[in-house]
Scaffold this motif. Structure first.
Motif, PDB file in Angstrom:
ATOM      1  N   ALA A 130      -3.580  -4.343  -4.553  1.00 36.18           N
ATOM      2  CA  ALA A 130      -4.694  -3.878  -3.718  1.00 36.18           C
ATOM      3  C   ALA A 130      -5.420  -5.047  -3.060  1.00 36.18           C
ATOM      4  O   ALA A 130      -5.964  -4.903  -1.964  1.00 36.18           O
ATOM      5  N   TYR A 176      -3.769   1.111  -9.378  1.00 34.56           N
ATOM      6  CA  TYR A 176      -3.544   0.325  -8.149  1.00 34.56           C
ATOM      7  C   TYR A 176      -4.830  -0.343  -7.676  1.00 34.56           C
ATOM      8  O   TYR A 176      -4.814  -1.498  -7.243  1.00 34.56           O
ATOM      9  N   ILE A 235       0.842  -1.205   0.000  1.00 38.03           N
ATOM     10  CA  ILE A 235       0.000   0.000   0.000  1.00 38.03           C
ATOM     11  C   ILE A 235       0.878   1.257   0.000  1.00 38.03           C
ATOM     12  O   ILE A 235       0.496   2.295  -0.546  1.00 38.03           O
TER      13      ILE A 235
END
Ligand code: KDO
Length: 336
Positions: free
Chosen positions: A321, A315, A111
């Protein structure tokens, strides 16, 4: 015979001082110090290289004669990205590793490799020094066998091109061979910006730009200055695509062998080093554009919202993700 006694005494005294001198310099004594080997690809004039001198000096002041801190710059000891494995094998004690290095083994950490997630340096420090950091660093320790001591602001990454061109949106980067560090997580970011990501080690970027094997690179402005990339490029495009971090980490084997007092001293030295880097880097980022203009570079501001939307969408649909724990992105966004 009378005259021999003083001679013997003199000899004895000389031997004693020689032994004392030897004991100060002998390997046996040096070995009693704890060796802390550090490896980084950073060039000497960059803040995250200089911070290691702050680490060394702080530790030598707080714990005199206890540690032998060995700083290896320019990837002289381990190549870029090889540091986590070296620490896990016990061949290296300390390094500043990236979110990209961590994401390979702790997928939730990817992330922080995603563009436009961390907003600015203060946001970064709040996220990593709060509960989110505590949870993720625990996973890092368990899965990578290293302890994170402090979070370093590497800077905000900007595009830097060999030839100037009009860049407003990701579509304007189509076909641009953008150098990225050599892992799939980095290449994903480069491609998400609209360019054709090309892997290359940091130490080869200057020559790549000079000879034209790559069309551009991305790094924070202080690194573009310290590594002299401005000498072989003509444009900066202020995409601000990644507020980048490094993490000062120590191998668990070395960390666990320290006394509680030494742990406190090493941790305080890591914080002093990070603070030196962060303060210096933030200040320099605010001043560097004039320097680059003086060097003849064109500085352009693209449509950052267009880049943000494209990168975030890439993403959101990615394999990365899917590894982000539910709610983590919202918690990061809500951190103020
Ligand atoms: C780079 O290779 O572009 C990069 O900025 C990636 C970072 O994670 C870090 O490895 C850094 O290089 C080196 O410390 C050299 O500055």
């Amino acid at each position: 015979m009378k005259s021999v006694a003083p001679l013997r005494r003199g000899l004895l005294a000389a031997c004693v001082s020689a032994l004392a001198l030897l004991s100060l310099t002998s390997p046996a004594v040096a070995q009693s110090k704890i060796t802390l080997r550090i490896s980084t690809p950073a060039v000497p004039d960059d803040w995250h290289a200089r911070m290691w001198t702050v680490f060394k000096e702080t530790l030598e002041n707080s714990a005199p004669n206890q540690f032998d801190v060995q700083i290896n710059l320019n990837a002289a000891l381990f190549k870029q990205g090889a540091e986590p494995a070296a620490m896990a094998r016990g061949n290296l004690e300390l390094a500043s590793i990236s979110a990209f290095d961590i994401a390979k083994l702790v997928p939730a950490f990817s992330i922080f490799t995603a563009g436009y997630v961390i907003r600015e340096p203060q946001h970064q420090q709040k996220v990593f020094n709060g509960p989110i950091g505590a949870e993720l660093f625990k996973a890092v320790s368990e899965q990578m066998d290293v302890t994170v001591l402090s979070t370093v602001y590497l800077g905000t990454r900007q595009l830097n091109l060999r030839e100037a061109r009009k860049v407003q949106t990701p579509a304007d980067l189509r076909g641009v061979k953008l150098r990225m560090p050599g892992s799939k997580e980095w290449l994903f970011l480069g491609n998400a910006l609209g360019a054709t990501a090309t892997p290359l080690a940091f130490g080869e970027v200057y020559l790549g730009l000079k000879t034209g094997t790559i069309d551009g690179q991305d790094n924070p402005l202080p690194t573009t200055r310290a590594a002299k990339f401005y000498e072989v490029t003509k444009q900066l495009v202020l995409t601000q695509h990644l507020v980048d971090s490094l993490f000062i980490t120590m191998s668990n084997k070395s960390w666990n062998a320290l006394t509680p007092a030494q742990k406190q001293q090493v941790s305080a030295a890591a914080h002093a080093a990070a603070k030196f880097n962060n303060d210096s880097r933030i200040k320099e980022e605010g001043q560097l554009l004039d320097f680059f203009r003086q060097q003849g570079l064109q500085v352009s501001t693209p449509d950052v919202d267009a880049f943000r939307k494209a990168v975030q969408a890439a993403y959101a649909q990615s394999e990365y993700a899917r590894a982000w724990p539910a709610g983590l992105l919202d918690r990061i966004n809500a951190t103020r």
